[in-house]
Every structure is written in C-alpha cells, then in structure tokens.
Design a protein around this motif. Structure first.
Motif, PDB file in Angstrom:
ATOM      1  N   THR A 207     -11.153  -2.876  17.410  1.00 38.23           N
ATOM      2  CA  THR A 207      -9.949  -2.239  16.863  1.00 38.23           C
ATOM      3  C   THR A 207      -9.174  -1.534  17.963  1.00 38.23           C
ATOM      4  N   ASP A 208      -9.676  -1.618  19.200  1.00 37.03           N
ATOM      5  CA  ASP A 208      -9.041  -0.987  20.350  1.00 37.03           C
ATOM      6  C   ASP A 208      -9.445  -1.803  21.573  1.00 37.03           C
ATOM      7  N   VAL A 209      -8.501  -2.053  22.462  1.00 30.19           N
ATOM      8  CA  VAL A 209      -8.795  -2.934  23.601  1.00 30.19           C
ATOM      9  C   VAL A 209      -9.934  -2.412  24.473  1.00 30.19           C
ATOM     10  N   ARG A 210     -10.214  -1.107  24.382  1.00 29.15           N
ATOM     11  CA  ARG A 210     -11.242  -0.544  25.268  1.00 29.15           C
ATOM     12  C   ARG A 210     -12.660  -0.744  24.744  1.00 29.15           C
ATOM     13  N   GLN A 211     -12.786  -1.244  23.519  1.00 32.95           N
ATOM     14  CA  GLN A 211     -14.114  -1.337  22.918  1.00 32.95           C
ATOM     15  C   GLN A 211     -14.982  -2.433  23.498  1.00 32.95           C
ATOM     16  N   PRO A 273      -0.383  -3.790  22.122  1.00 28.37           N
ATOM     17  CA  PRO A 273      -0.984  -4.554  23.231  1.00 28.37           C
ATOM     18  C   PRO A 273      -0.143  -5.785  23.578  1.00 28.37           C
ATOM     19  N   ASN A 296       1.451   4.505  28.840  1.00 26.79           N
ATOM     20  CA  ASN A 296       0.227   4.303  28.057  1.00 26.79           C
ATOM     21  C   ASN A 296       0.142   2.916  27.440  1.00 26.79           C
ATOM     22  N   THR A 298      -0.981  -1.088  26.970  1.00 29.47           N
ATOM     23  CA  THR A 298      -2.227  -1.853  27.062  1.00 29.47           C
ATOM     24  C   THR A 298      -1.905  -3.343  27.056  1.00 29.47           C
ATOM     25  N   TYR A 300      -3.554  -7.182  25.990  1.00 29.31           N
ATOM     26  CA  TYR A 300      -4.577  -8.030  25.375  1.00 29.31           C
ATOM     27  C   TYR A 300      -4.123  -9.451  25.624  1.00 29.31           C
ATOM     28  N   LEU A 363      -4.729  -6.088  16.050  1.00 28.49           N
ATOM     29  CA  LEU A 363      -4.175  -5.158  17.044  1.00 28.49           C
ATOM     30  C   LEU A 363      -2.648  -5.158  17.032  1.00 28.49           C
TER      31      LEU A 363
ATOM     32  N   PRO B 199      -0.729   0.271  15.286  1.00 27.76           N
ATOM     33  CA  PRO B 199      -2.086   0.074  15.810  1.00 27.76           C
ATOM     34  C   PRO B 199      -3.200   0.563  14.901  1.00 27.76           C
ATOM     35  N   TYR B 200      -2.902   0.797  13.620  1.00 29.46           N
ATOM     36  CA  TYR B 200      -3.937   1.332  12.732  1.00 29.46           C
ATOM     37  C   TYR B 200      -4.457   0.309  11.738  1.00 29.46           C
TER      38      TYR B 200
END
Lengths: 520, 520
Positions: A207-211, A273, A296, A298, A300, A363, B199-200
């Motif tokens: 649910t987040d590119v950092r995961q 993203p 900020n 991102t 993907y 995303l 993004p949610y």
C-alpha cells in the motif's frame, strides 16, 4: 578465498563451481524437442554474460549452426551482443516477451525467428501457470541466472535486475548461476515476492512503495543448481539520449497538467507514484520534476534510468520501485559512488509485482509512455510499425496504461521520414495496430499541446486531439477526414472510412511520406 | 403502517416521503449547465422505475422537449421503457457507460446523443475520482436510487442490483430513493465495499467468493435524501433466449477444454471461479456444466442469469458473486420461491468489485464472453459494428478478459446477413475496431472448434484460428489473404495488407455479404 568463493556463503555449493565449457553438454539437443531456456535480465542489466556466449562460440566452432535451437525466455531485453549472436547462429527459435536487438529484430520480421509479446506482469504470471511451455509439461529446462551472490541456505541473490528471474528459478529443472564479481553486490535491494497459483494466489500487500513484502533473496531449491561460474563482465550500459526542445516542451505540458490536477483536487500535492517509460521524453519529464516545486515524490516504475539519479540526489524523489537498474556506464559509476544513499531509497521487485495492475490501481500510479502513434479517438499502437513490423514489444506499457490513475501517452507530433521533414505524423485517423484501446487512455501529449480525453465521447476526443496534439502539417487533412467520416456514416458513434483509413500509412510505405496530399 | 413506512426503519426519514411530482422542480435547468444525474440499476434490474417516467411525462405535457437535458450515468443498461422515452424527448445529452435500448442506440449513432463507454469497474472508480463531471466540480447533482429499504441509521439497502449505486450515493448532492414495495427485500444479499481514493485506496481483501468484506447497506449521508417515493413496479425481466445447436456445440468444446486443462494440471478439479457473459452461448455453457461431472463450482461474474438457477438448484454450483440479479419474469418467480436457498449462496457486490481486475486475477477467474468478431491474430471487436456503429458498449468484457486466468471468447463462426446465409463471418483478417488485444485473449471458440492461442506467435495463431474456428465458407479466402500478406510484407511479425484488410467489411456494407469473392 577468491571473490567468487566469498560470494557463495553456502559452502556446500562450492563444489558446483565450474567452467562454462563444462556445462555445454547440458545444451545439446538430446531429445527430439527444442529446449526451453530462461535467462535473468531486464532492459539489458542483470543478464548472464558468459554462458550464452560460450554456447555461441561452441556452436560456431563446431559447425552446429542450424542444428541447435532454443526457445528463449528473458524478462525483457538483454545485451545485444548475445541476442544478435544467438539470432545469427539460429540458436533462438522463439523469443518471449520483448526484445531490442538489431539482428534478432530483423529475423523476427523476416519469419525466421518467432516472437511472442505479452504484458510483462502477465508474462511472468502465465509462465508460472505453464502456458508458454505447455506442450512439454509447462516447465523450463534450464535457467541461467546472473547473481550477486548465494546466501547461507543456497538461495540466489540477484544482480541489477529482477525481471522474471524468480519465476524462472522456480520453474527450471536445472539452474546455472553466473556470479558477477565485477560489480559490487546488490544484496538487500531486492524484495522478492513470488505468488502462488490460483486458487491459492495471495493478496499482494503493498500500500506504499516503501513496503517490503518478500525476501531479499529468491527462494531457491539449491539441489537444482548444476553449475556456478564466474562473470567479470560489466552490464552493457545503455547510452542516454540527450534531451531536446520537443521533449522539454512535452515535459512542460505534463508538469502544467499536474499542477492543474493538484489545483482541482484530483491529485495530492506530492502527486501519486510515477511510472515513466524509457527515452528522451521520459528523461525530460523527470528532469522537469527535479526542477519543479513538487516535493516528496515517489516512483513506481519498471526501470530506474539515469534521469532518476539527480531526481533522488536532489531529495525531490523520496523512493523508487523498479525491476531493473538500467543505467549508462556513467550512470553506474555515479550509482556505485552514492550507493549508500540509493540503498535506502530503492527497491527492486519482480516484474510480476513492479508491473502488477493490482498495485498500480491501488497506489494510483500516474503512467507515462511513448507509443509509435495514436489515433484521434485515443487508441495507441506501441508495437507494430506500419501495423506489421515488430519493433520491441508491448513491454509494460499496457500493464501501466490500463490500470493507472491517469494514463498519459506522450510523443512528438511528427517525425521526419527520409524524404520529408514532416513525413510521419504521430496522430493518425486510425492506428494500424491497437495495443491500448480508447477505453484505457486518458491524456495524449505532443509538443503542440495536451489533450485531456477523460469524460469525452469519441467525436469530442477527435476534435480535441486534432486541435491540441496534431502537427499543423496534418490538421487540415485530419479535420477533413473526420468530417467526411461523420457524413459517410450518418454520424455514427465513432466514424471511420474503412476504404481510406490507412492512406497515410500506405503513402508512407510507398512514397516515403504520410502527406500524400502534398504530391497532388 | 403502510408497507412503504415499514421499509423505512429510520423513522426520522418518514417525513421525506413524497410524490414524484413534488420532486420535479429539482430537475429544472436553473443554472446555465446540464445537470448530472445518476440512476441505480444494472442490466435492467434495480433501476428507478417511477421518477424518470414522471419527469418524462412532465416534459412531454409542458412542451419542454429539447429544453431539458441531462448527462445520465447508470451502472450499465436500464429499462428500455425509460431509456427510449428519455432519448425521444431529448432528455439524455450524454450517456455513460453502457446501453441496450433501441431509440437511445439509434440516436447515439446519428450524433444526437453522446455516449462514452468504459470498462465497468473502471467507470465507477473514475466516477469517484471526479473524471466524468470534472468541468463542474467532479460531483453528481442528483442520484435516483431504487432501494429495498432504509435501515435504522438512514443507510440505503439496495434492490436487485448494486452496479455503481454506491458511488452515485457517495458523490451525489441530492438523493431520491424509490422504495420498491412490489418486490420482497433483497436485504442481506449485498456486500458493499467502497474504496477510498489514492493514496488511501485499500486492499480489496477477497480471496474466496464467499467472503463478506463490506456492509449489507450502502453507507449513506441521510441528510442528502431529499425525497422518498414508493415504486410498485416489477423489474422489466429480460426474456431468455432458448439454446440452439450452435451454442450447445460451442459449450461442449469449452467443457472438453476444461477437462483437458484439469488433466494437464492447469486447473483444479472444481475449476476456478467462472465469469460468463450474457446470451445463449453463456446459457448453454452453464447448462453444460450443470450436466457435467464437474462439482463444487463457483461463479465470479457480473450478472446472475436464468441459467444459473438450475446450476445452483442442482448443487453443482456452490456460490455465486454478481452485481445484478438479471432474471426473466419466470426466473424471478422461481427466485423468490426458493429465496431461502439463494440467500445463502449469492452475494451481490458493487461493479467496481464484481469486475475488479485485482480480484479477477487473484482468484484466477475463467472468463467467457461473446464478441462481435475476432481477427485471426486474436484481437476482438466487442463494441462497434463495422468499426463505427455502437452496439452496447464494452461493459465488463475487458475487465474480465484482460485479468482472467484464461480469457475465452466464444461466437458462432458465421451468421446470416439479409441476403446470404453465411454472409457474416466472425473470423476476419483484421477487426475494424479493437476492444481486446492479442495480448489479452487466450482461447477462441466457435461451433467449428477451439483455438488455444496461449504461447503462440501471431502467424501460428492465425493458422490455428483459420483451421479450428473459421467457417468453411471463409477458410480459403482467409488462408489466401494470410499467404499474400506474408509474401507482401516479407514475412513480418504480423502480416497484414492495409489496402484490403477491410474488404470483407466493406463488401458487407455495400453488397450485404462478406463473401465478395462469390460475386465474381
């Protein structure tokens, strides 16, 4: 201990160290069928650089040209020095799912080599389902995998790309590992998630590119490793095409569009993203964002290109997901110098995940790709020049365009042919091959302007496209065609003139320009 | 207390009960823009049956034809008695995303009504993103929703379909509820999951068709309810076309294919969740499965049709997901008689979920749809007859075909035209409109046979398609075209002859048959 031995932490596998020459017999055609071979690699990075050339040398020296054949599966493109040698020596019988090499391409378009192209995320999924080798049991005879190292338990740690390597490792009967000791190790940058097969397929919980959702290694049945060889060859870095005025103008249109979407409340301030294709427009967009007020951000995407390095360095971009680090030689130099930074900000995922519609849609990825051409109703041709000649393949463009929050296609409005400065229009009445349909694309951009097609019916789209995107040399003809098509069909939902819809393409093939009316 | 009052459990809303006539002023064009109106309903079930006709009557009586206009959004098709009245009275300005009514269709194809068509799961998602009404703030002026009832907290409990009603309820400024007291309540059969916006956006956590992930009601801001009216009209049940020999033969090919896939280990013994389009072939396939040795089957589809009732009754099918209970009048009679059984075995989901690629791909849905025509390389036309005239819209066919485990398209090989028993071939050299690309389709079936295209390159696909699927009256021509195209292009990846690729279609339009060579 040698560097090679250092890289093999499962010491029980040291006995598998060998020379490529000794592995040659594995590739002999002993049964009455063509071997299925899978290579690691993606947009020529992380592909095996030793074994395939040793096979080529052996075939050449022993006059085996035309006698050895392989069905060759690689995540996307790999080094032309291998593709083209294999094509010349007739080693490649069938090639899935994407390619960029010259000789290979020529042979695909003269009928001597077969190619299949498929959405990349779907290719690796369907490979796991056994679809591509179903006539011989659905498996893979041999996988040749470039690796950074092998861990304590015999699991393979990949190099600069992931692509479809996890699926090949899973499906192969035999695995040859090429450990690349020329490059530092990419260990820790991969996040390997291999899904099960329906009905046991899992949720992909990003649910987040950092995961991180997987493992830093590819889970490997080490008993299948039949040989480990050393590679000391660098990746064949792809040269970066410089930016140009057309690309910069297109990039500016896109950034203006982002600003108006933020203002309208349809995108958050740090956007969503980004996915960005390969080439000079993509580079210009990333450069434009690096110099923009956005922050900020991102990514993907499929491929981490040179343009992303200053994007990361500047702090504008806080995290990147990709399946391949596809840099030029200078790019790689910069990469390794600043690797401590990049290690914290980059994750490499399998292409089944980097390109997965489930994640792209969740995303809300903003996708940007360059087609061969689009028609004014909003269909795009991304693969077949003139509707017949394979260029590279659909790659990931459909994975992204279909599932994206906003699907953007960008292209110069016009390119020169050999005899006409404005010989090839990117906006046509009807594309001679459709890879992306009118149901999928949202925004078309050329240096002339940006057409926002969302919410419009076909005839409205056509008018906006001609007005905003077409090159002035083509506007009159396109308008005239549209008007006549409306009249001829009695104003159907999507008017066309089937007798002349490809006149521009036929003229290009026969007289070297799409502007056939200029000849009159 | 009246039945209407009984159905409104939040007694604070009883004061909203009114007559449709009193709500008319809401639809007057007061501002200088066209109102955006959304109706519940899907494949004509669960649509509002009172208010729209009262509007039509009012417009007719007051000579307002041509003066009132609406952009009309409905999940898919709705009752022709409303669509066509609205079209005749010029009430419909633009219509998204699917339709089946006759007058409306005529006006879409003469330029007097605009239509947009879009993958259904994407339509409701993008509606929530504000794309379709972005020029007036991204919202919806009025939603008219047919409901079974209203719960204790003012939440709407829908009737026989879900479609895009949850998104319309979320986005509307004002809501009119039509409580249908003619039908028993569908309460408990819905599972409403409305996703957030990127993004949610959330994971859609379905891994089994039986899972409930949402609520039985649509979360409703009851302060937006401006009126509640009673409807005593039944759904305008769709007549079931009987089966025929061609459909039964096609169904048998598909069942044979399933058996060979199970044997090869590519499908489990109880197959995978089935999606099945609308019409006689779909009915024949379901009937065939009901009489087959397969067991414990499940359905993940758009529409629950008559054919599914014996499928459930027989115990062969253990669970069905759909977004609409689209039955004939006799079907509904049977439905309500056996409702206790069906309540345990059917879930109705929003079309953003029933058609969601994330779920379709995860569950490994087997998709089966009927196109207008396919070409021998594996592209399908599902929307535009002759490449220009809108039929119904893409509907959910692309949602399913693109993400399915196996994408099957089934069609009779040939249909009669007015003057030629074999005048219209479903297999052509090049479809004049592409809705599904060669990258998406796996299997094509006609009564002639089944072509498994997985793993084949374009020219192999063409040969298999001509051999297995084409009608004998067209085989020679198709083979000849293919050979000449190969020769003319020098054996390109996907040979075509741009000058004559639509000769069959042009001949049909001009001389009433695709077999133009017969005339010579």
């Amino acid at each position: 201990m040698s560097e090679l031995e250092n890289r093999i932490r499962d010491k029980s596998l040291l006995s598998k160290i060998t020379t490529p020459e000794k592995l040659i017999p594995l590739f002999e055609e002993t049964e009455k069928r063509i071997l299925n071979v899978g290579f690691s690699g993606f947009t020529p990075v992380g592909y095996p650089k030793v074994m395939p050339l040793v096979i080529a040398d052996y075939v050449e020296k022993n006059n085996l040209k035309g006698k050895w054949h392989f069905n060759l599966f690689v995540g996307a493109s790999m080094g032309a020095e291998i593709e083209d040698r294999w094509a010349e020596l007739e080693l490649t019988n069938m090639r899935w799912p994407y390619q960029t090499a010259k000789v290979l391409n020529k042979k695909i378009n003269d009928g001597s080599i077969k190619m299949g192209d498929k959405h990349l995320s779907m290719f690796s999924q369907d490979f796991l389902y056994g679809y591509y080798t179903k006539d011989c049991g659905g498996g893979l005879d041999i996988a040749i995998i470039e690796a950074s190292s092998i861990d304590e338990n015999g699991n393979i740690i990949l190099a600069g790309s992931v692509g479809a390597a996890p699926e090949f490792i899973t499906m192969a009967d035999k695995i040859i590992v090429e450990i690349n000791t020329h490059n530092p190790s990419f260990e820790g940058m991969h996040d390997i998630f291999v899904s099960d097969i329906p009905p046991y397929k899992k949720i992909i919980p990003i649910t987040d590119v950092r995961q991180r959702i997987g493992t830093p290694f590819v889970p490997t049945d080490k008993s299948k490793i039949v040989g480990i060889i050393e590679s000391t060859k660098p990746d064949n870095g792809r040269a970066v095409r410089g930016s140009d005025e057309v690309s910069e103008t297109i990039a500016q249109h896109i950034i203006d569009f982002f600003q108006s979407e933020v203002k309208a409340g349809r995108m958050p301030k740090n956007l969503l993203p980004l996915q960005s294709g390969v080439g000079s427009i993509a580079n210009a967009v990333v450069l434009g964002l690096t110099n923009s007020p956005f922050d900020n951000l991102t990514v993907y995407s499929e491929v981490l290109q040179d343009g992303f390095l200053p994007f990361l360095d500047s702090g504008k971009c806080k995290f990147i997901n990709a399946t391949s680090v596809s840099l030029s030689n200078e790019g790689f130099e910069h990469w390794w110098k600043n690797y401590d930074l990049y290690r914290e900000k980059v994750l490499l995922r399998p292409m089944q995940i980097s390109n997965n519609p489930e994640i792209i849609r969740r995303l809300g990825v903003i996708s940007m790709n360059t087609p061969v051409e689009v028609d004014f109703y909003g269909h795009a041709n991304s693969t077949l020049v003139g509707g017949t000649r394979m260029l590279n393949g659909i790659g990931g463009s459909g994975d992204f365009a279909r599932a994206a929050y906003v699907s953007i296609m960008h292209t110069p409005s016009c390119r020169p042919s050999k005899t006409d400065e404005f010989g090839i229009s990117a906006i046509v009445p009807k594309v001679p091959h459709v890879d992306h349909t009118e149901h999928d694309l949202d925004v078309i951009v050329t240096e002339q302007g940006l057409a926002d097609l969302r919410g419009l019916c076909p005839k409205e789209r056509a008018k906006v496209m001609i007005e905003k995107c077409a090159h002035p040399a083509y506007k009159d003809y396109l308008n005239d065609y549209l008007e006549r098509a409306i009249k001829a069909t009695g104003n159907h939902h999507e008017p066309q003139l089937l007798k002349e819809c490809y006149d521009m393409h036929i003229s290009l093939a026969e007289s070297g320009t799409m502007r056939f009316w200029e000849k009159k």
